[in-house]
Design a protein around this motif. Structure first.
Motif, PDB file in Angstrom:
ATOM      1  N   ALA A 162       0.832  -1.204   0.000  1.00 43.19           N
ATOM      2  CA  ALA A 162       0.000   0.000   0.000  1.00 43.19           C
ATOM      3  C   ALA A 162       0.872   1.262   0.000  1.00 43.19           C
ATOM      4  O   ALA A 162       0.544   2.262  -0.638  1.00 43.19           O
ATOM      5  N   SER A 163       1.990   1.195   0.727  1.00 44.73           N
ATOM      6  CA  SER A 163       2.917   2.344   0.753  1.00 44.73           C
ATOM      7  C   SER A 163       3.459   2.610  -0.646  1.00 44.73           C
ATOM      8  O   SER A 163       3.531   3.765  -1.078  1.00 44.73           O
ATOM      9  N   GLY A 164       3.812   1.532  -1.336  1.00 45.06           N
ATOM     10  CA  GLY A 164       4.331   1.656  -2.704  1.00 45.06           C
ATOM     11  C   GLY A 164       3.314   2.314  -3.624  1.00 45.06           C
ATOM     12  O   GLY A 164       3.673   3.041  -4.550  1.00 45.06           O
ATOM     13  N   ALA A 165       2.012   2.076  -3.319  1.00 46.43           N
ATOM     14  CA  ALA A 165       0.947   2.652  -4.142  1.00 46.43           C
ATOM     15  C   ALA A 165       0.570   4.062  -3.682  1.00 46.43           C
ATOM     16  O   ALA A 165      -0.387   4.650  -4.181  1.00 46.43           O
ATOM     17  N   GLY A 166       1.332   4.584  -2.651  1.00 45.72           N
ATOM     18  CA  GLY A 166       1.111   5.972  -2.238  1.00 45.72           C
ATOM     19  C   GLY A 166       0.020   6.172  -1.196  1.00 45.72           C
ATOM     20  O   GLY A 166      -0.423   7.296  -0.970  1.00 45.72           O
ATOM     21  N   ASP A 167      -0.398   5.084  -0.491  1.00 49.09           N
ATOM     22  CA  ASP A 167      -1.409   5.193   0.586  1.00 49.09           C
ATOM     23  C   ASP A 167      -0.750   5.921   1.776  1.00 49.09           C
ATOM     24  O   ASP A 167       0.146   5.378   2.440  1.00 49.09           O
ATOM     25  N   SER A 168      -1.206   7.151   2.065  1.00 50.13           N
ATOM     26  CA  SER A 168      -0.506   7.967   3.071  1.00 50.13           C
ATOM     27  C   SER A 168      -0.631   7.370   4.473  1.00 50.13           C
ATOM     28  O   SER A 168       0.284   7.483   5.292  1.00 50.13           O
ATOM     29  N   ASP A 169      -1.777   6.722   4.762  1.00 54.50           N
ATOM     30  CA  ASP A 169      -1.932   6.068   6.080  1.00 54.50           C
ATOM     31  C   ASP A 169      -0.940   4.921   6.240  1.00 54.50           C
ATOM     32  O   ASP A 169      -0.372   4.705   7.310  1.00 54.50           O
ATOM     33  N   ALA A 170      -0.776   4.154   5.161  1.00 55.14           N
ATOM     34  CA  ALA A 170       0.158   3.016   5.200  1.00 55.14           C
ATOM     35  C   ALA A 170       1.589   3.521   5.364  1.00 55.14           C
ATOM     36  O   ALA A 170       2.375   2.949   6.136  1.00 55.14           O
ATOM     37  N   LEU A 171       1.909   4.593   4.663  1.00 53.45           N
ATOM     38  CA  LEU A 171       3.258   5.175   4.798  1.00 53.45           C
ATOM     39  C   LEU A 171       3.499   5.609   6.240  1.00 53.45           C
ATOM     40  O   LEU A 171       4.558   5.360   6.821  1.00 53.45           O
ATOM     41  N   ASP A 190      -1.045  15.363   7.301  1.00 54.45           N
ATOM     42  CA  ASP A 190      -0.504  16.464   8.106  1.00 54.45           C
ATOM     43  C   ASP A 190       0.207  15.986   9.367  1.00 54.45           C
ATOM     44  O   ASP A 190       1.191  16.580   9.812  1.00 54.45           O
ATOM     45  N   ASP A 191      -0.330  14.927   9.954  1.00 55.47           N
ATOM     46  CA  ASP A 191       0.268  14.386  11.164  1.00 55.47           C
ATOM     47  C   ASP A 191       1.687  13.866  10.870  1.00 55.47           C
ATOM     48  O   ASP A 191       2.628  14.101  11.632  1.00 55.47           O
ATOM     49  N   ALA A 192       1.824  13.218   9.713  1.00 51.31           N
ATOM     50  CA  ALA A 192       3.159  12.759   9.291  1.00 51.31           C
ATOM     51  C   ALA A 192       4.057  13.954   8.986  1.00 51.31           C
ATOM     52  O   ALA A 192       5.252  13.940   9.304  1.00 51.31           O
ATOM     53  N   ALA A 193       3.469  14.994   8.401  1.00 53.53           N
ATOM     54  CA  ALA A 193       4.263  16.187   8.076  1.00 53.53           C
ATOM     55  C   ALA A 193       4.813  16.828   9.350  1.00 53.53           C
ATOM     56  O   ALA A 193       5.968  17.280   9.384  1.00 53.53           O
ATOM     57  N   LEU A 194       3.997  16.835  10.406  1.00 59.78           N
ATOM     58  CA  LEU A 194       4.444  17.430  11.676  1.00 59.78           C
ATOM     59  C   LEU A 194       5.587  16.602  12.268  1.00 59.78           C
ATOM     60  O   LEU A 194       6.609  17.154  12.681  1.00 59.78           O
ATOM     61  N   LEU A 195       5.416  15.277  12.290  1.00 62.85           N
ATOM     62  CA  LEU A 195       6.476  14.423  12.845  1.00 62.85           C
ATOM     63  C   LEU A 195       7.739  14.521  11.987  1.00 62.85           C
ATOM     64  O   LEU A 195       8.858  14.558  12.513  1.00 62.85           O
ATOM     65  N   HIS A 196       7.565  14.599  10.682  1.00 68.72           N
ATOM     66  CA  HIS A 196       8.733  14.760   9.805  1.00 68.72           C
ATOM     67  C   HIS A 196       9.468  16.054  10.127  1.00 68.72           C
ATOM     68  O   HIS A 196      10.706  16.093  10.166  1.00 68.72           O
ATOM     69  N   ALA A 197       8.704  17.097  10.409  1.00 75.78           N
ATOM     70  CA  ALA A 197       9.336  18.378  10.763  1.00 75.78           C
ATOM     71  C   ALA A 197      10.134  18.251  12.068  1.00 75.78           C
ATOM     72  O   ALA A 197      11.232  18.805  12.186  1.00 75.78           O
ATOM     73  N   PHE A 198       9.615  17.494  13.040  1.00 72.84           N
ATOM     74  CA  PHE A 198      10.376  17.281  14.295  1.00 72.84           C
ATOM     75  C   PHE A 198      11.702  16.580  13.975  1.00 72.84           C
ATOM     76  O   PHE A 198      12.750  16.948  14.500  1.00 72.84           O
TER      77      PHE A 198
END
Ligand SMILES: O=C(O)CCC(=O)C(=O)O
Ligand SMILES: [Fe+2]
Length: 329
Positions: free
Chosen positions: A28-37, A70-78
């Protein structure tokens, strides 16, 4: 609601089918599923199912962020701010935080708390307060106003929902567990929680102590209710090749009685105002544990004492990763 692939991965993992769960997430990550990523990034951070890999987690978070999470974006920023899983890019991370602020209250709260102090390009302090020395050897010193009021309030508000009863290393077994030596609650700001404010505080603590911020154990916030205490102890560990050389405590509130930090061997007792830091050496000139640095958080008589604590190692510190279920992942 998580995406179907994430729901399926959880169900498979719950059945003990970890390899299938991992395959479902990877596909799913390979297919771009943001939740799976995002979920796969979590697994890479935790390291219990697949091998811990913070660099891979950071890359997955970046892809999840680009796919609109967005939640991933925030953690990525940390991660980017604090140099987790790759180099630190404070200015770039701050830019991401500003972009997220209109949509995420927590991002706004961080920008507000950061406004207490002028920071340099790398998130470090422009100045550090003067040290008042209370003891020459072992060195014990006070830095007034190391943190601002907004930072203290921010730390307390972030720590409160994370609080759990304290665990300490039992010298008899070497294992972490509850122990009457430390009867307070604690919250630890590890990789998930080390945000911009915590990162800026850690850098200020590093500047004060002349250490590198990567040498600190996760910042903790301790909360003592009446009767709560931290009995006399040494922060230095009995056997380690990466000793806790220095400790910095920052007092976060003042609505309590009792609770002074006490150094019985030095005849020294101290209690700071909110934002004041107490810094002390745990080792002697040869780097050996110094028994004179033994100290206690005396019992709180009334109210609630809140204090931030940072144990700083001689060199870079990271918790060892757990052994993953999928050893070859
Ligand atoms: O709460 C205190 O005053 C002492 C805390 C402490 O000893 C520690 O965090 O190592
Ligand atoms: Fe201590």
């Amino acid at each position: 609601m998580p995406s179907p692939a994430v729901t399926r991965a959880h169900a498979l993992a719950a059945e003990g089918r970890h390899r299938d769960a991992f395959a479902a997430l990877a596909e799913a990550s390979g297919a771009g599923d943001s939740d799976a990523l995002r979920q796969l990034a979590d697994w890479r951070i935790q390291g219990g199912i697949v091998r811990r890999d913070l660099g891979e987690a950071r890359a997955l978070l970046q892809r999840a962020a680009a796919a609109g999470n967005d939640d991933a974006a925030l953690l990525h920023a940390f991660f980017a701010a604090n140099g987790v899983g790759g180099p630190s890019d404070w200015p770039g991370a701050l830019e991401s935080l500003r972009e997220l602020a209109p949509r995420i209250a927590q991002a706004r709260a961080q920008l507000d708390a950061l406004a207490d102090f002028a920071l340099d390009e790398a998130g470090g302090p422009m100045t550090t307060p003067q040290l008042e020395r209370l003891s020459e050897s072992p060195s014990v010193a006070v830095a007034r106003g190391l943190l601002g009021a907004a930072e203290c309030a921010y730390l307390v508000s972030r720590a409160t929902p994370m609080m759990a009863p304290s665990l300490v290393v039992d010298p008899a077994t070497g294992r972490m567990g509850p122990h009457p030596i430390r009867t307070c609650d604690f919250a630890s700001f590890g990789v998930y929680y080390e945000d911009f404010v915590v990162g800026a505080i850690n850098r200020r603590i590093a500047a004060l102590s002349g250490t590198d911020h990567a040498h600190g154990e996760p910042l903790q916030v301790l909360r003592y209710f009446p009767g709560g205490e931290y009995r006399p102890h040494m922060d230095a560990l009995p056997a380690t090749d990466n000793q806790r050389i220095v400790t910095v405590l920052v007092y976060l509130d003042e609505d309590y009685e009792g609770g002074e930090t006490d150094f019985p061997e030095l005849g020294l007792r101290f209690r700071g105002r909110p934002g004041d830091a107490l810094m002390f050496a745990n080792v002697d000139a040869e780097g050996r544990a110094d028994p004179r640095a033994r100290h206690a958080g005396l019992p709180v008589r009334s109210g609630t004492k809140l204090v931030a604590s940072r144990w700083i190692r001689r060199t870079r510190f990271a918790y060892p990763p757990p052994t993953p279920i999928l050893a070859d992942s």
